[in-house]
Design a protein around this motif. Structure first.
Motif, PDB file in Angstrom:
ATOM      1  N   THR A 267     -38.090  33.332 -22.892  1.00 46.97           N
ATOM      2  CA  THR A 267     -39.463  32.916 -22.649  1.00 46.97           C
ATOM      3  C   THR A 267     -40.041  32.295 -23.907  1.00 46.97           C
ATOM      4  OG1 THR A 267     -41.680  33.674 -22.025  1.00 46.97           O
ATOM      5  CG2 THR A 267     -40.328  35.218 -23.241  1.00 46.97           C
ATOM      6  N   HIS A 268     -41.066  31.457 -23.733  1.00 45.95           N
ATOM      7  CA  HIS A 268     -41.830  30.921 -24.855  1.00 45.95           C
ATOM      8  C   HIS A 268     -43.173  31.634 -24.984  1.00 45.95           C
ATOM      9  CE1 HIS A 268     -39.055  27.411 -24.711  1.00 45.95           C
ATOM     10  NE2 HIS A 268     -39.362  27.334 -25.984  1.00 45.95           N
ATOM     11  N   ASP A 269     -43.460  32.547 -24.077  1.00 48.05           N
ATOM     12  CA  ASP A 269     -44.779  33.173 -23.991  1.00 48.05           C
ATOM     13  C   ASP A 269     -44.703  34.625 -24.440  1.00 48.05           C
ATOM     14  OD1 ASP A 269     -47.276  34.152 -23.289  1.00 48.05           O
ATOM     15  OD2 ASP A 269     -47.391  32.997 -21.446  1.00 48.05           O
TER      16      ASP A 269
ATOM     17  N   ASP B  64     -45.409  37.202 -21.781  1.00 50.84           N
ATOM     18  CA  ASP B  64     -44.273  37.582 -20.931  1.00 50.84           C
ATOM     19  C   ASP B  64     -43.439  38.658 -21.607  1.00 50.84           C
ATOM     20  OD1 ASP B  64     -45.074  35.698 -19.110  1.00 50.84           O
ATOM     21  OD2 ASP B  64     -43.555  34.229 -19.654  1.00 50.84           O
TER      22      ASP B  64
ATOM     23  N   GLN C  31     -36.594  28.095 -14.041  1.00 45.22           N
ATOM     24  CA  GLN C  31     -37.916  27.535 -13.769  1.00 45.22           C
ATOM     25  C   GLN C  31     -38.006  27.004 -12.345  1.00 45.22           C
ATOM     26  OE1 GLN C  31     -38.662  24.591 -16.792  1.00 45.22           O
ATOM     27  NE2 GLN C  31     -37.845  25.884 -18.417  1.00 45.22           N
TER      28      GLN C  31
ATOM     29  N   GLU D  57     -37.265  31.219 -18.365  1.00 47.12           N
ATOM     30  CA  GLU D  57     -38.626  30.686 -18.212  1.00 47.12           C
ATOM     31  C   GLU D  57     -39.057  30.576 -16.755  1.00 47.12           C
ATOM     32  OE1 GLU D  57     -40.661  30.099 -20.584  1.00 47.12           O
ATOM     33  OE2 GLU D  57     -39.645  29.418 -22.381  1.00 47.12           O
TER      34      GLU D  57
ATOM     35  N   ARG E 272     -45.555  37.720 -12.795  1.00 42.86           N
ATOM     36  CA  ARG E 272     -45.181  38.567 -13.931  1.00 42.86           C
ATOM     37  C   ARG E 272     -45.292  40.052 -13.559  1.00 42.86           C
ATOM     38  NH1 ARG E 272     -48.869  36.951 -17.213  1.00 42.86           N
ATOM     39  NH2 ARG E 272     -47.687  35.193 -18.062  1.00 42.86           N
TER      40      ARG E 272
ATOM     41  N   SER F 203     -37.778  25.558 -29.093  1.00 45.02           N
ATOM     42  CA  SER F 203     -36.915  24.784 -28.209  1.00 45.02           C
ATOM     43  C   SER F 203     -35.707  24.297 -29.001  1.00 45.02           C
ATOM     44  CB  SER F 203     -37.675  23.584 -27.631  1.00 45.02           C
ATOM     45  OG  SER F 203     -38.748  24.010 -26.830  1.00 45.02           O
TER      46      SER F 203
ATOM     47  N   VAL G 174     -42.880  29.287 -16.247  1.00 45.71           N
ATOM     48  CA  VAL G 174     -43.451  28.185 -17.017  1.00 45.71           C
ATOM     49  C   VAL G 174     -44.072  27.099 -16.144  1.00 45.71           C
ATOM     50  CG1 VAL G 174     -41.343  26.795 -17.161  1.00 45.71           C
ATOM     51  CG2 VAL G 174     -43.006  26.698 -19.010  1.00 45.71           C
TER      52      VAL G 174
ATOM     53  N   ALA H  57     -48.794  32.776 -12.286  1.00 44.96           N
ATOM     54  CA  ALA H  57     -47.861  33.333 -13.262  1.00 44.96           C
ATOM     55  C   ALA H  57     -48.161  34.801 -13.532  1.00 44.96           C
ATOM     56  CB  ALA H  57     -47.918  32.533 -14.557  1.00 44.96           C
TER      57      ALA H  57
END
Length: 355
Positions: free
Chosen positions: A204-206, A209, A97, A174, A188, A48, A177, A184
């Motif tokens: 993305t943070h994942d 994903d 988001q 995101e 996806r 972040s 999220v 999700a």
């Protein structure tokens, strides 16, 4: 990925995106170069505040450039400091988001908004909207307003609205999220199908994903690109500590010695052929990469426990030599400051170059 036919029978040509984004910030400057081939999906990951959302903001026309330029298929959209194209005139859509649907409009009218704004007759735009709602898994939902839809359904409508406008480039910030795990996963899979052939940049943070959606992964740290390449290559051979965390791996920097990896009295070996070739260069900087779940406590080198972190599967024991995942019963016997011994079986270790 091959180009997907657009609603209405014509095929939208995938766009070529090129950008050099320079934005001055209080703590550090964002200076990112990004090129996305026609129809390619590029995932952007990092901590972040690293500059990912700043990148999307400039591409969407919401954040001005302090330097650099942005072009789509050779058409110059922005060039600091004088040229800046308005967001609505860029052919780029941003999906975040929050679905940000118009609350007073039905799902059909939300999706039809883009085509109608582009001059498509209302009846054609509404027909196109119904087709898109079917494509995103909401057949017959055209008359429902956002308040009558679940969070996942609202995000499906947002995807339909974005793609019905036939954008040249899609930006994802995101979008999954805020959804529960099951929803999700469904969204996806839908995105993977609907974005096939559409030039896309996805923040993305994942890592799931990135692996499911993208062709290429870009790692951003403090406003700079530190690694990029095919998704699975980056995730399996992280070049930095942050990239390793994103991939769910431990990455310890040491040196090659005697065909293995050594650091501060610790030694790891591997059975991976490519890793053995790297370890053959005596004295070369080398990073050992492995999963915390594969760390065995009770033998090997010494390490000092820093702290313990609960995880869905047990407890993560963080030490000054990486981390181990253990059961709650094992963790109950450990305290910060304790000295433990650790090792990883050669079959679970890979070596990557370390600068």
């Amino acid at each position: 990925m091959s180009a997907a036919p657009a609603i209405g029978g014509r095929i939208s040509d995938a766009a070529h995106l090129r950008a050099r984004v320079v934005v001055r910030r209080r703590d550090f400057d964002v200076d990112l170069a990004l090129e996305v081939s026609p129809g390619e999906i590029v995932a952007v990951m990092g901590r972040s505040g690293a500059g990912k959302s700043t990148l999307l903001g400039t591409l969407a026309g919401l954040t001005p450039l302090d330097g650099g330029e942005i072009s789509v298929d050779g058409r110059l959209l922005d060039r600091a400091p004088r040229l800046r194209t308005a967001p609505m005139q860029r052919g780029i859509v941003l999906l975040g988001q929050d679905a940000r649907l118009f609350p007073h409009l039905s799902a059909r009218e939300n999706v039809a908004f883009g085509p109608r704004a582009a001059g498509v007759p209302a009846s054609v735009a509404r027909s196109t909207a119904d087709e898109w709602l079917t494509r995103v898994g909401l057949p017959g939902a055209g008359d429902r307003r956002p308040a009558q839809l679940s969070g996942g359904e609202q995000q499906r409508v947002a995807v339909a609205r974005a793609l019905a406008a036939e954008p040249r480039v899609v930006l994802l910030d995101e979008p999954l999220v805020a959804l529960d795990a099951v929803t999700a996963s469904e969204i996806r899979a839908m995105l993977r199908d609907r974005l096939s052939g559409v030039t896309t940049v996805a923040v993305t943070h994942d890592a799931v994903d990135a692996a499911a959606l993208a062709d290429r992964l870009v790692i951003v740290e403090r406003g700079r690109v530190t690694q990029e390449g095919p998704v699975r290559e980056v995730l399996s051979a992280p070049a930095t500590e942050i990239a390793a965390r994103i991939a769910g791996l431990e990455r310890l920097v040491g040196h090659a010695r005697g065909g293995g990896w050594v650091r501060s009295g610790a030694r790891l070996e591997t059975t991976d052929a490519a890793s053995l070739a790297l370890a053959a260069v005596e004295g070369a900087p080398l990073a050992a990469v492995f999963r915390a779940a594969h760390v065995r406590l009770g033998e090997g080198a010494a390490a000092t426990v820093s702290h313990l972190e609960p995880t869905p599967a047990g407890v993560r024991v963080v030490t000054d030599a990486g981390a181990a995942e253990v059961s709650p019963a094992v963790a109950a016997e450990l305290r910060p400051g304790d000295v433990v011994r650790w090792t990883v079986a050669p079959a679970h270790v890979r070596f990557v170059p370390a600068s």
